[in-house]
Design a protein around this motif. Structure first.
Motif, PDB file in Angstrom:
ATOM      1  N   PRO A 205       0.831  -1.215   0.000  1.00  0.00           N
ATOM      2  CA  PRO A 205       0.000   0.000   0.000  1.00  0.00           C
ATOM      3  C   PRO A 205       0.860   1.258   0.000  1.00  0.00           C
ATOM      4  CG  PRO A 205      -0.151  -1.142   2.120  1.00  0.00           C
ATOM      5  CD  PRO A 205       0.741  -1.967   1.253  1.00  0.00           C
ATOM      6  N   ASP A 206       1.371   1.576  -1.179  1.00  0.00           N
ATOM      7  CA  ASP A 206       2.310   2.671  -1.337  1.00  0.00           C
ATOM      8  C   ASP A 206       1.581   3.779  -2.115  1.00  0.00           C
ATOM      9  OD1 ASP A 206       4.099   4.195  -2.892  1.00  0.00           O
ATOM     10  OD2 ASP A 206       5.601   2.624  -2.994  1.00  0.00           O
ATOM     11  N   PRO A 207       1.713   5.045  -1.691  1.00  0.00           N
ATOM     12  CA  PRO A 207       0.964   6.120  -2.358  1.00  0.00           C
ATOM     13  C   PRO A 207       1.275   6.217  -3.861  1.00  0.00           C
ATOM     14  CG  PRO A 207       2.174   6.955  -0.436  1.00  0.00           C
ATOM     15  CD  PRO A 207       2.497   5.504  -0.544  1.00  0.00           C
ATOM     16  N   ARG A 208       2.526   5.911  -4.250  1.00  0.00           N
ATOM     17  CA  ARG A 208       2.866   5.964  -5.673  1.00  0.00           C
ATOM     18  C   ARG A 208       2.095   4.893  -6.449  1.00  0.00           C
ATOM     19  NH1 ARG A 208       8.285   7.000  -8.586  1.00  0.00           N
ATOM     20  NH2 ARG A 208       8.773   4.821  -8.372  1.00  0.00           N
ATOM     21  N   VAL A 209       2.031   3.698  -5.852  1.00  0.00           N
ATOM     22  CA  VAL A 209       1.320   2.589  -6.503  1.00  0.00           C
ATOM     23  C   VAL A 209      -0.171   2.934  -6.626  1.00  0.00           C
ATOM     24  CG1 VAL A 209       0.643   0.165  -6.252  1.00  0.00           C
ATOM     25  CG2 VAL A 209       3.000   0.856  -5.770  1.00  0.00           C
ATOM     26  N   LEU A 210      -0.713   3.532  -5.560  1.00  0.00           N
ATOM     27  CA  LEU A 210      -2.140   3.892  -5.597  1.00  0.00           C
ATOM     28  C   LEU A 210      -2.402   4.926  -6.698  1.00  0.00           C
ATOM     29  CD1 LEU A 210      -4.857   3.384  -4.281  1.00  0.00           C
ATOM     30  CD2 LEU A 210      -4.407   5.289  -2.738  1.00  0.00           C
ATOM     31  N   ALA A 211      -1.498   5.876  -6.841  1.00  0.00           N
ATOM     32  CA  ALA A 211      -1.672   6.903  -7.886  1.00  0.00           C
ATOM     33  C   ALA A 211      -1.587   6.266  -9.274  1.00  0.00           C
ATOM     34  CB  ALA A 211      -0.611   7.991  -7.735  1.00  0.00           C
ATOM     35  N   TRP A 212      -0.615   5.376  -9.486  1.00  0.00           N
ATOM     36  CA  TRP A 212      -0.505   4.698 -10.800  1.00  0.00           C
ATOM     37  C   TRP A 212      -1.751   3.860 -11.071  1.00  0.00           C
ATOM     38  CZ3 TRP A 212       4.897   2.563  -9.107  1.00  0.00           C
ATOM     39  CH2 TRP A 212       5.877   3.531  -9.311  1.00  0.00           C
ATOM     40  N   ALA A 213      -2.194   3.134 -10.028  1.00  0.00           N
ATOM     41  CA  ALA A 213      -3.344   2.247 -10.196  1.00  0.00           C
ATOM     42  C   ALA A 213      -4.608   3.062 -10.486  1.00  0.00           C
ATOM     43  CB  ALA A 213      -3.528   1.394  -8.941  1.00  0.00           C
ATOM     44  N   GLY A 214      -4.765   4.182  -9.786  1.00  0.00           N
ATOM     45  CA  GLY A 214      -5.947   5.022  -9.982  1.00  0.00           C
ATOM     46  C   GLY A 214      -5.968   5.620 -11.387  1.00  0.00           C
ATOM     47  N   GLU A 215      -4.803   6.085 -11.834  1.00  0.00           N
ATOM     48  CA  GLU A 215      -4.733   6.684 -13.172  1.00  0.00           C
ATOM     49  C   GLU A 215      -5.046   5.629 -14.239  1.00  0.00           C
ATOM     50  OE1 GLU A 215      -1.387   9.252 -13.556  1.00  0.00           O
ATOM     51  OE2 GLU A 215      -1.829   9.677 -15.666  1.00  0.00           O
ATOM     52  N   THR A 216      -4.547   4.407 -14.015  1.00  0.00           N
ATOM     53  CA  THR A 216      -4.795   3.334 -14.985  1.00  0.00           C
ATOM     54  C   THR A 216      -6.270   2.939 -14.968  1.00  0.00           C
ATOM     55  OG1 THR A 216      -2.554   2.562 -14.588  1.00  0.00           O
ATOM     56  CG2 THR A 216      -4.027   1.057 -15.746  1.00  0.00           C
ATOM     57  N   TYR A 217      -6.853   2.878 -13.763  1.00  0.00           N
ATOM     58  CA  TYR A 217      -8.288   2.549 -13.665  1.00  0.00           C
ATOM     59  C   TYR A 217      -9.096   3.524 -14.532  1.00  0.00           C
ATOM     60  CZ  TYR A 217     -12.787   1.278 -11.588  1.00  0.00           C
ATOM     61  OH  TYR A 217     -14.075   0.842 -11.397  1.00  0.00           O
ATOM     62  N   ASP A 218      -8.814   4.814 -14.334  1.00  0.00           N
ATOM     63  CA  ASP A 218      -9.598   5.837 -15.051  1.00  0.00           C
ATOM     64  C   ASP A 218      -9.392   5.723 -16.563  1.00  0.00           C
ATOM     65  OD1 ASP A 218     -10.417   6.674 -12.603  1.00  0.00           O
ATOM     66  OD2 ASP A 218      -9.082   8.418 -12.516  1.00  0.00           O
ATOM     67  N   GLU A 219      -8.144   5.503 -16.970  1.00  0.00           N
ATOM     68  CA  GLU A 219      -7.864   5.417 -18.406  1.00  0.00           C
ATOM     69  C   GLU A 219      -8.558   4.195 -19.020  1.00  0.00           C
ATOM     70  OE1 GLU A 219      -6.569   7.443 -20.533  1.00  0.00           O
ATOM     71  OE2 GLU A 219      -6.529   6.072 -22.237  1.00  0.00           O
ATOM     72  N   LEU A 220      -8.447   3.039 -18.352  1.00  0.00           N
ATOM     73  CA  LEU A 220      -9.077   1.830 -18.911  1.00  0.00           C
ATOM     74  C   LEU A 220     -10.601   1.941 -18.893  1.00  0.00           C
ATOM     75  CD1 LEU A 220      -6.732  -0.968 -17.473  1.00  0.00           C
ATOM     76  CD2 LEU A 220      -6.863  -0.192 -19.851  1.00  0.00           C
ATOM     77  N   ALA A 221     -11.147   2.594 -17.870  1.00  0.00           N
ATOM     78  CA  ALA A 221     -12.607   2.782 -17.829  1.00  0.00           C
ATOM     79  C   ALA A 221     -13.042   3.656 -19.009  1.00  0.00           C
ATOM     80  CB  ALA A 221     -13.021   3.417 -16.506  1.00  0.00           C
ATOM     81  N   ARG A 222     -12.253   4.699 -19.303  1.00  0.00           N
ATOM     82  CA  ARG A 222     -12.550   5.550 -20.472  1.00  0.00           C
ATOM     83  C   ARG A 222     -12.475   4.738 -21.761  1.00  0.00           C
ATOM     84  NH1 ARG A 222      -9.883   9.814 -17.894  1.00  0.00           N
ATOM     85  NH2 ARG A 222      -7.839   9.119 -18.592  1.00  0.00           N
TER      86      ARG A 222
END
Ligand SMILES: Cc1cc2nc3c(=O)[nH]c(=O)nc-3n(C[C@H](O)[C@H](O)[C@H](O)COP(=O)(O)OP(=O)(O)OC[C@H]3O[C@@H](n4cnc5c(N)ncnc54)[C@H](O)[C@@H]3O)c2cc1C
Length: 309
Positions: free
Chosen positions: A56-73
């Motif tokens: 649970p690393d803030p960098r990993v969460l930011a990468w994961a969140g950005e990827t979630y949004d991009e793939l959802a788009r």
């Protein structure tokens, strides 16, 4: 004189997403890889958004969140192979959904979490990424490099997206494989993904796709052999049927194995303080373990920031 601004080494999901973001920003990109996308670890991935075995690393969460949004788009835009799926995840009371902040419909139902995530059918998706690159003038050159310095002959900046091979190419002892086995069965109407990582017989995941269902899996650190193992495949099917009884009797279409590029301490994403011989800059993007698809677009954005304006 190099005619490219940057060379990306590697044509798995990490190399292709990095190359595309660089191209979109206006860079002249060279792309070099030993194996074409369809023959990479990325092509084997179950490819469901989930930060599997990441800290649970803030960098990993930011990468994961950005990827979630991009793939959802991309799912909403009809990109080949990308779809949103409802998920049920069977958990223990001590499990911590540290990533749930970036998953809009996450719900805690006690012993079960429910949420929707993007899932990706990797072969058509990797082809789509390669086609987007070709549209912008970036064509894959098939070549196995003996060292990253060879890439520097093409451009003054090298992006290292070589997955497991980065361990040897960068003399990084923290990199090691974690073999994953999956079994593909016919999809006779399953719509919901199911995960049960702490099943008594081993890790369980059931991920429906358009024509088949991915049954998993294994996470076997230090194992390099990707040959078939009928006994392991039977065990995967049995524990998936235990969790999702509707799978019983589904025709088996095949089995696959791949080596996740794990790195102790997490993925290495960022510029190397040391330059390559000859002075080229080196930006790393490797070691994503069981979460390369999940972190891909976020890490590609980070590579672009390091590359600079
Ligand atoms: C069974 C299984 C299930 C998985 N499920 C998921 C999942 O559900 N969700 C998820 O997010 N992730 C999942 N993963 C993990 C994911 O597949 C990886 O994290 C991801 O594919 C790593 O991508 P990569 O581009 O770094 O590496 P790769 O796909 O291995 O690509 C590496 C590239 O580097 C090139 N290369 C290497 N050495 C050289 C060299 N010397 N010269 C030139 N080119 C070179 C290769 O040819 C290749 O093109 C799964 C993995 C497995 C095995």
């Amino acid at each position: 004189m190099p005619i490219f601004d940057v060379v990306v080494v590697g044509a798995g999901v990490i190399g292709l997403t990095s190359a595309l973001r660089l191209q979109e920003a206006g860079a002249q990109v060279a792309l070099v890889a030993a194996d074409p996308p369809a023959e990479t670890v990325s092509a084997v991935a179950a490819a469901v958004w989930y930060p599997t075995r990441t800290d649970p690393d803030p960098r990993v969460l930011a990468w994961a969140g950005e990827t979630y949004d991009e793939l959802a788009r991309q799912a909403a835009a009809g990109v080949p192979g990308v779809a949103m799926r409802p998920t049920r995840m069977i958990v223990r009371p001590s499990d911590d959904p540290w990533w749930s902040r970036v998953v809009p419909d996450y719900e805690d139902h006690g012993r079960e979490w429910r949420f929707s995530v993007p899932t990706v059918e990797m072969v058509p998706y990797l082809e789509w990424l390669l086609a987007r690159l070709a549209d912008g003038g970036t064509v894959l050159e098939r070549r196995r490099l003996r060292g990253l310095a060879e890439a520097a002959e093409l451009a003054p900046v090298v992006v290292n997206a070589t997955g497991l091979a980065a361990g040897e190419l960068c003399a990084d002892p923290a990199v090691f494989p974690a073999r994953g086995r999956i079994v593909l069965v016919a999809n006779r109407g399953i719509e919901t993904s199911v995960r049960a990582e702490h099943h008594a017989d081993g890790m369980v995941y059931v991920h429906p796709r358009s024509r088949d269902v991915v049954l998993g899996g294994t996470f076997e650190p230090g194992e390099w052999d990707t040959g078939p193992d009928p006994q392991a495949a039977r065990a995967i099917v049995a524990r998936c049927v235990d969790v999702v009884p509707e799978l019983a009797g589904a025709p088996v279409l095949g089995e696959r194995a791949g080596l996740r590029p794990v790195r102790r301490g997490g993925a290495r994403v960022g510029e190397d303080p040391e330059r390559l011989p000859g002075g080229a800059r080196l930006i790393h993007n490797y070691g994503h373990g069981g979460a390369g698809v999940t972190l891909s677009w976020g890490c590609a954005a980070s590579v672009l920031v390091d590359f600079g304006p």
